[in-house]
Design an enzyme around this catalytic site. Structure first.
Site, PDB file in Angstrom:
ATOM      1  N   GLU A 369       1.003  -1.264  -0.153  1.00 28.80           N
ATOM      2  CA  GLU A 369       0.110   0.237  -0.244  1.00 28.80           C
ATOM      3  C   GLU A 369       0.604   1.574   0.112  1.00 28.80           C
ATOM      4  O   GLU A 369       0.028   2.488   0.744  1.00 28.80           O
ATOM      5  CB  GLU A 369      -1.045  -0.158   1.270  1.00 28.80           C
ATOM      6  N   TRP A 435      -1.458 -11.408  -0.230  1.00 33.53           N
ATOM      7  CA  TRP A 435      -2.729 -10.910   1.311  1.00 33.53           C
ATOM      8  C   TRP A 435      -3.753 -10.253   0.258  1.00 33.53           C
ATOM      9  O   TRP A 435      -4.668 -10.655   0.296  1.00 33.53           O
ATOM     10  CB  TRP A 435      -2.438 -10.060   2.012  1.00 33.53           C
ATOM     11  N   TYR A 460      -8.350 -12.656   7.348  1.00 35.44           N
ATOM     12  CA  TYR A 460      -7.931 -11.447   7.960  1.00 35.44           C
ATOM     13  C   TYR A 460      -8.478 -11.403   9.243  1.00 35.44           C
ATOM     14  O   TYR A 460     -10.337 -11.025   9.104  1.00 35.44           O
ATOM     15  CB  TYR A 460      -8.468  -9.816   6.385  1.00 35.44           C
ATOM     16  N   TRP A 506      -4.839  -6.956  12.433  1.00 36.54           N
ATOM     17  CA  TRP A 506      -4.328  -5.512  11.919  1.00 36.54           C
ATOM     18  C   TRP A 506      -5.524  -5.116  13.386  1.00 36.54           C
ATOM     19  O   TRP A 506      -6.792  -5.117  13.845  1.00 36.54           O
ATOM     20  CB  TRP A 506      -4.898  -5.082  10.969  1.00 36.54           C
TER      21      TRP A 506
HETATM   22  C1  ACM Z   1      -1.674  -5.034   4.412  1.00 36.40           C
HETATM   23  O1  ACM Z   1      -3.314  -5.497   4.548  1.00 36.40           O
HETATM   24  N1  ACM Z   1      -2.033  -3.702   4.036  1.00 36.40           N
HETATM   25  C2  ACM Z   1      -0.952  -6.508   4.051  1.00 36.40           C
END
Ligand code: ACM
EC number: 3.2.1.52
Length: 649
Positions: A369, A435, A460, A506
């Protein structure tokens, strides 16, 4: 160390006060014994499990005998602590005994079938034996053994009136993949060293062996680097915000920057050792060239953008415009400058120290990103393109990645990056973490790159697992049944190059460690079975039965999990008369859903859902609750009709 001392101490008398509390039972015929019928619920499902006649009853005097016992210390500690805490019985460690209760054996001749992490577990009426080629196998065998005990074994205090019986079984088990990872983002929100240890304790229950440690991002730089003190003096701290991350009001200049934290190098050594003792590798990630605002706020000269001198560590305010998709349009330039030699010197310093601190063979250098809109306009980048013959901006990133790989390799490590590194021409020796879906991984395998599968669609764990009305809002959803479909070795890929599979957590919307656990479990059960068990052993119905057994275990272990499988999925449409039609679909079988439109809280004496609902004209709220028979299992969900109206648009 207190507990270590306890297990070395020999139990001198069996009639200790704890033993009194175990109520003795009249003998029952084996076929009638509840434990003989109790469900065996091991997650991940073993390669082979044969149930035999009979049960094993934990005796008053419990002894563990281990061959090559130094290497098996952690397995012994984990098993003894669990037994001692929950049963109140002492466990002694013996080197010689006629008939030890539990024998842990390293095979003198390796058993090829078991490999480095496999084990055999035999529970017989009077003895338990775990054998393996390596200590890791014994450790995973111990995890399976604990799961054969009654659920009360997970209790954090002594439980009375439990029949400590186990079903007799022969298990042969070994993993599908040698890299079974969970990624923990400690950059978006900082989690303490003790919380990271807890994360490791939780992951090894389900035989995960790799902690991918996301140490840097726009919101924080979390590791001490000697000679670069501002990374942790400035880069580790932001303004505390609570609410929906990404929508926060930008902080003012005088708000205190005291939220965050970092790990000293001593902390890192302690964590690496803690993980190694539990057969877990830690892979560090330093995410560059994007996601680097914390580094840039510390050392603005790492940016190509002069305004970087005014940049601050992100406190959850908007810094990217995602409206046209990926890569995003940066509103502030969060990239390291690929045209600045100081950046490579900086990375050399960082990677030199990272390489020494983490013994694992890979260093993950991010690459995801990275917005390119500031580079496109930058004279330094334009000069670099001319000098190096780079035609496109993706080629500029590829140039950067190759230089970073050279640094990583010069420290004796292997380079890994997110799948964006495949764009613009990647080095043949780079390893890839796929990913953005399986397809990048499939392509990487065909191009002979080692790769780890961690696709958003299945793995995720920051995505919402229930309806957004009950969850902190994230831009996507991943229910348990989808996570269970994760196949890290998909059709079309060359399996030779798939070194692992993992799930990623995350933490933008995760502000505390209880929520970390809630997001992990039970979806990480699904991932663990996907990366450990043979695909032909996977079975959704059996998995759900076992998941429900493990909910009891997590309750007793005081580990939070999501009950989302009991919440219905809401789907809405309009009929020809433009009326709202609401469908409620349970994720698993055997549930009854009760509902109300009158604002009161339904129970099982309310109308039961049997088919699509039409909201009464004046209703403002649909409330639903789920039961299993007479037992409430779901959460009360209060769904505004106005919300459903919007969804039907
Ligand atoms: C990602 O989820 N930006 C690796």
């Amino acid at each position: 160390m207190k507990n270590l001392f306890r297990i070395f101490s020999i139990c001198l008398f069996s009639a200790n006060s704890y033993a009194q509390s175990i109520i003795s039972e009249p003998e029952v015929a084996e076929g009638d014994s509840p434990v003989a019928q109790a469900q065996i619920a091991i997650i991940p499902e073993p390669v082979s499990l044969m149930k035999k006649a009979g049960t094993f009853t934990l005796p008053e005097n419990i002894s563990i005998q281990a061959s090559k016992s130094e290497d098996l210390q952690q397995a012994i500690v984990v098993l003894s602590e669990r037994i001692e805490t929950a049963t109140g019985k002492f466990v002694s460690r013996v080197t010689t005994a006629n008939h030890p209760t539990i024998k842990l054996i390293i095979n003198p001749q390796p058993d090829a079938q078991l490999g480095m992490e496999g084990y055999k577990l035999n529970v017989n009426p009077t003895q338990i034996v775990i054998s393996a080629n390596k200590p890791a196998g014994i450790f995973w065998g111990v995890q399976s053994l604990i799961q054969l005990f009654p659920v009360e074994i997970e209790s954090k205090e002594m439980v009375e009136n439990v029949k400590w019986k186990l079903p007799c079984v022969d298990v042969i088990d070994y993993p599908k993949l040698g890299w079974r990872g969970l990624m923990f983002d400690v950059a978006r929100h900082f989690f303490t060293k003790e919380e990271v240890k807890k994360f490791i304790d939780n992951m090894v229950r389900y035989k995960f062996n790799l902690l991918h440690f996301h140490l840097t991002d726009d919101e924080g730089w979390r590791i001490e680097i000697k000679g670069l003190p501002k990374l942790t003096e400035v880069g580790a701290w932001s303004v505390q915000k609570t609410g929906t991350f990404g929508d926060f009001i930008p902080p003012t200049a005088n708000e205190p920057r005291t939220y965050g934290g970092f790990y000293t190098q001593e902390d890192i050594k302690e964590l690496v050792q803690y993980a190694q003792d539990r057969f877990v590798n830690i892979m560090p990630e330093i995410d560059v060239p994007g996601h680097s605002l914390a580094a840039i706020a510390s050392y603005p000269e790492l940016s190509c953008t002069p305004d970087a001198v005014n940049y601050k560590v992100r406190s959850g305010e908007k810094i990217m415009d995602w409206s046209r998709g990926a890569p995003p349009l940066a509103l502030v330039d969060n990239t390291l400058c690929p045209a600045n030699e100081k950046v490579y010197t900086f990375l050399d310093t960082v990677i030199t120290q990272i390489a020494k601190l983490f013994p694992f063979e890979y260093i993950h250098m991010g690459g995801d990103e990275a917005p390119h809109n500031f580079w496109e306009k930058n004279d330094q980048v334009k000069a670099l393109m001319q000098r190096e013959g780079l035609k496109t901006i993706p080629q500029v990133q590829a140039y950067f990645e190759k230089r970073v790989e050279q640094i990583v390799v010069s420290k004796g490590k292997k380079f890994m990056g997110w799948d964006e590194i495949l764009e613009g021409g990647v080095s043949p020796t780079a390893s890839v973490m796929s990913w953005r879906g399986l397809k990048y991984g499939i392509q990487a395998s065909k191009d002979k790159h080692n790769l780890v599968m961690s696709p958003t669609d299945f793995a995720y764990l920051d995505y919402m697992q229930a309806d957004q009305i009950t969850e902190p809002k994230v831009y996507a959803s991943l229910r348990l049944n989808k996570a269970y479909q994760f196949n890290p070795i998909p059709a079309g890929a060359d399996p030779k190059f798939i070194i692992g599979g993992q799930a990623n957590l995350w933490t933008e919307q995760i502000f505390n460690f209880r929520q970390v656990q809630y997001m992990l479990w039970p979806r990480a059960f699904a991932i663990s079975e996907s990366v450990w068990s043979p695909i032909e052993k996977k079975n959704w119905t059996s998995f759900i039965d076992r998941t429900e057994e493990h909910f009891k275990r997590l309750d007793l272990a005081e580990i939070k999990y999501s009950p989302a499988i009991y919440d219905p999925v809401f789907t809405v449409k309009r009929n020809a008369d433009k009326q709202l039609i609401i469908e409620l679909t349970p994720e698993i079988e055997g549930l009854d859903i009760y509902y109300s439109f009158d604002n009161s809280s339904p129970d099982r004496f309310y109308p039961k859902y049997t088919g699509a609902l039409t909201a009464p004209k004046d209703a403002s709220m649909l409330r639903v609750i789920t039961y299993k028979g007479k037992q409430v299992v779901g959460r009360l969900i209060s769904m505004p009709i106005s919300d459903l109206q919007k969804r039907a648009k």
